[in-house]
Design an enzyme around this catalytic site. Structure first.
Site, PDB file in Angstrom:
ATOM      1  N   ASN A 207      19.213 -51.553   4.663  1.00 18.00           N
ATOM      2  CA  ASN A 207      18.978 -52.927   4.204  1.00 18.00           C
ATOM      3  C   ASN A 207      18.517 -53.820   5.352  1.00 18.00           C
ATOM      4  OD1 ASN A 207      21.618 -51.708   2.820  1.00 18.00           O
ATOM      5  ND2 ASN A 207      20.324 -52.712   1.286  1.00 18.00           N
TER       6      ASN A 207
ATOM      7  N   HIS B  41      26.642 -47.097  -3.455  1.00 13.45           N
ATOM      8  CA  HIS B  41      27.558 -48.239  -3.358  1.00 13.45           C
ATOM      9  C   HIS B  41      27.900 -48.585  -4.801  1.00 13.45           C
ATOM     10  CE1 HIS B  41      29.131 -52.198  -2.285  1.00 13.45           C
ATOM     11  NE2 HIS B  41      28.326 -52.731  -3.167  1.00 13.45           N
TER      12      HIS B  41
ATOM     13  N   ASP C 280      32.084 -49.856   7.806  1.00  9.41           N
ATOM     14  CA  ASP C 280      31.271 -50.803   7.019  1.00  9.41           C
ATOM     15  C   ASP C 280      30.876 -51.980   7.910  1.00  9.41           C
ATOM     16  OD1 ASP C 280      29.909 -51.861   4.875  1.00  9.41           O
ATOM     17  OD2 ASP C 280      31.650 -52.885   4.045  1.00  9.41           O
TER      18      ASP C 280
ATOM     19  N   GLY D 140      30.570 -59.430   4.409  1.00  4.40           N
ATOM     20  CA  GLY D 140      30.626 -58.363   5.397  1.00  4.40           C
ATOM     21  C   GLY D 140      31.381 -58.731   6.660  1.00  4.40           C
TER      22      GLY D 140
END
Lengths: 431, 316
Positions: free
Chosen positions: A101, A186, A312, A331
């Site tokens: 991404n 995901h 992550d 995040g």
């Protein structure tokens, strides 16, 4: 050509080879592991050789982190390969799977060369790039699995997104199996989670934030596991967050379905209560859920339902987080605290040490099919030396990552990486 | 006038009014006691005093509002403060400025009080961390609308003497309602028994954990109640379908004389406004001067806001 290295008097833990013994390791001039284990001790080594006495510290394989956001290309102000590498190495991580991404997203072969070149020139860690499952990660047209894989793509995932269209997902699983491509999903149903900020529950009701029901995760996992019966492929669920999903995965594995699943260290170590008074650094995807969910995830790791623990690592600059909760970016940065935070689960008796290490070394290695995450003789010497008891406190401004969005600021941890070697070369040493 | 000048300095334990959840019962009683003194002033011919003379109050409204904004504006002016109202709906934020930047800009002008309404839950909390003045929450997302709950309590006390021991039904779109949440906290704190009545799709997760009885049948939910609080159906916040139609909603959850009959005979009807007549409330009930205290709520709202401005302004 390097000098041969003799590391002795260490506790060696290598889950793949089922080693947990006192001994040492010899790294040859080219950076490969020449010998490992209890036979490597002072008496057996040439007297003139220079030995590094590790005084009972622990040697483990360098960690593999299967879910890391780099920032290059497009978001260099959040993280670049150099800062990521420094952060990773200080946490004992020597290999990462980089999420696609970026801007532009990694969805075609020309991007792969760029990534490999940047990764090689700017970082000291091994970059295993992931490409998207669909063009531009927009869930409409599948990417070129075969071509991308032949160029060196290690896995396919839309990263922060989920393939929503069931017809497309079933075709992806059917087609990608030809090239034996690894699919990492995901799991989040976009319609069910639309507008959601945190776990749907008492906390979301009190904070007045729209909830994300755990059903949003479950429904994608159940859908994909149904497809897996028809279309056998290499399938991995990136990270799960709820008790219900653990139960579904456990049941499916017991029934003989072959697939793997991961969990973020955040979901293993924190719960929704930690969000407190709208702490945006704890806005995560999947969201932190209840303590009951957290306990179930730990059980899932212990009984093998969950195979890997990931950081992550999603660096976000201050401007993306200094906003109201619903406007703030999702995040948390975490690659350098992955292992120390996981060790908390060892120290508090939740998970055995060997299991923790396996979820970050041998298990991801097996899923990715790479010669990393173990101490096999003849492999490149990616290793990490660990003081498992050293107490320290997490401080934002001491983090090496370019972004400082740690969800565990001021947390007291026990255990720290002292030295990290990649390909036999000492690339990190703590002062 | 004379009464107010004699007032002793009353202290509140909080620097900001962010939500009922942060208040203690003694804070609430101080605000309500203070409010009562202003009710009289607001009815007198000379309504202006100079308690807050020289103080600057900024109303920062990120969401359109008529009654809350004018109520706060009037409250500030009656206390003698310099009041500036900013409608950010069409302003700097549209040009890309963040809430914190706006806050810092305003903070540089040395206000004494900022009254904020924002569509995001928690926005007043964020603001309060960045400015040097008192922050008063005039409604944030679905989280809290503390002055509305306080004025509701004041209205009930004005009519019934106290809140303690009363049975209060809060009916309608609980899911999207900050008024419902603030009222649940406050009425519980003051010793009432609280029922919530709503279709299942308009209730937030684990609402019973906030200390309420949950009903999906309006007649059962209103049974023997002293107070019936109706909520507005917040169509503008609804993404996707929560209900089949306004008609179906009115049939089962609209307040009609028939459903009201299961409440106590003298039960009061409240509504935070603005009302959707014929959707959540029968129009004749809304105007029934014997039952409806909706206009009184608006009137006492000014008094409550004057009390809050006074108490929190002095507290910094």
């Amino acid at each position: 050509m390097m000098k041969k290295k003799y590391l002795i008097n260490a506790r060696i833990i290598d889950p793949k080879n089922k080693i947990d013994e006192l001994g040492g390791i010899i790294i040859d001039e080219k950076g490969y592991i020449e010998s490992v284990g209890k036979k490597v001790k002072k008496e057996n080594l040439p007297t003139e050789s220079e030995k590094i006495d590790l005084k009972n510290k622990i040697i483990i394989p360098g960690l593999i982190d299967m879910r890391v956001f780099v920032g290059e290309p497009g978001y260099e102000y959040k993280e670049n390969f150099r800062t990521l590498s420094n952060a990773a190495l200080s946490g004992g991580v020597t290999s990462v799977v980089s999420m696609p991404n970026t801007l532009p997203v990694i969805d075609n072969v020309s991007m792969v060369d760029f990534l490999k070149r940047r990764g090689r020139d700017k970082s000291k860690i091994n970059i295993f790039p992931a490409a998207t499952l669909t063009k531009n990660a927009d869930g409409i047209q599948m990417t070129e699995f075969g071509l991308l894989k032949s160029k060196g793509i290690a896995a396919f995932t839309d990263g922060i997104r989920t393939v929503q269209n069931p017809q497309l997902m079933s075709r992806i699983m059917n087609f990608a199996s030809q090239s034996e491509s690894l699919i990492m999903q995901h799991a989040e149903d976009n319609i069910l989670s639309n507008g959601g900020q945190i776990n749907d529950g008492e906390i979301s009701t009190r904070l007045g934030l729209q909830g994300i029901p755990s059903l949003a995760e479950r429904i994608i996992v159940e859908r994909d596991l149904a497809f897996l019966e028809e279309y056998i492929c290499r399938y991995h669920i990136s990270q799960i967050s709820s008790k219900k999903t653990v139960e579904i995965i456990r049941k499916a594995k017991n029934e003989g379905k072959i697939f793997t699943a991961g969990v973020s260290i955040n979901n293993l170590s924190l719960n929704e209560n930690d969000i407190g008074d709208f702490k945006t650094f704890l806005k995560l995807s999947p969201p932190l859920r209840t303590e009951n969910d957290r306990q179930s995830l730990i059980e899932g790791v212990n009984d093998g339902s969950i195979d890997v623990i990931v950081s992550d690592h999603k660096p976000e600059d201050e401007e993306s987080k200094r906003l109201t909760f619903s406007q703030a970016a999702t995040g948390a940065a975490g690659i350098e605290t992955l292992l120390p935070l996981a060790l908390e689960l060892f120290h508090n008796g939740s998970i055995k040490l060997e299991k923790i290490i396996a979820t970050m070394t041998s298990n991801p290695s097996k899923i990715l099919g790479i010669k990393k995450g173990n101490l096999d003789v003849g492999n490149e010497a990616d290793i990490c030396i660990l003081d498992i008891n050293k107490p320290w406190i997490v401080k934002q401004n001491e983090l090496k990552s370019k972004s400082k969005n740690t969800p565990i600021e001021n947390r007291k941890l026990q255990g720290q990486v002292l030295k990290t070697f990649v390909k036999g070369e000492l690339v990190f040493e703590r002062n | 006038m004379a009464i107010i000048k004699k007032l002793k300095a009353v202290k509140i334990n909080q620097n900001h009014l962010l939500g009922i959840q942060d208040l203690s019962i003694s804070d609430v009683n101080k605000i309500l006691d203070e409010s009562k003194k202003f009710i009289k002033l607001n009815k007198s011919s000379s309504k202006k005093i100079n308690l807050l003379r020289g103080k600057t109050q900024i109303n920062l409204f990120f969401e359109p509002s008529t009654r809350t904004q004018s109520s706060f504006e009037l409250a500030g002016k009656r206390l003698g403060a310099d009041v500036m109202s900013m409608n950010i709906v069409n302003s700097a934020i549209k040009k890309g400025e963040t809430l914190i930047d706006t806050a810092m800009t305003l903070n540089a002008m040395h206000p004494d009080i900022i009254v904020i309404r924002h569509q995001d839950s928690g926005a007043p909390n964020l603001l309060s961390q960045k400015v040097n003045c008192a922050v008063i929450n005039a409604g944030d997302g679905r989280r809290e609308h503390p002055t509305q709950a306080l004025l509701d309590a004041l209205t009930i006390i004005n009519r019934r003497g106290k809140v303690e021991g009363l049975k209060i039904a809060i009916c309608g779109d609980i899911l999207h309602s900050r008024v419902a949440r603030s009222n649940i906290y406050l009425m519980n704190m003051l010793g009432a028994e609280v029922n919530v009545v709503a279709p299942k799709t308009l209730l937030p997760h684990s609402i019973e954990r906030l200390g309420v009885n949950v009903y999906h049948n309006m007649k059962k939910g209103l049974d023997n109640c002293d107070i019936v609080m109706m909520l507005r159906l917040q169509n503008e916040r609804m993404q996707g379908s929560f209900l089949p139609s306004a008609r179906e909603y009115y049939e089962y959850f609209g307040l009609t004389p028939d459903k009201l009959a299961s409440a106590k005979k003298e039960a009061l009807i409240m509504h935070p406004g603005p009302m959707n007549r014929g959707v959540e409330i029968d129009t004749t009930l809304a105007d029934d001067i014997n039952r409806s205290v909706i206009r009184e709520q608006v009137e006492l709202g000014v008094a409550v806001r004057m009390a809050c401005l006074k108490l929190f302004c002095k507290n910094i």
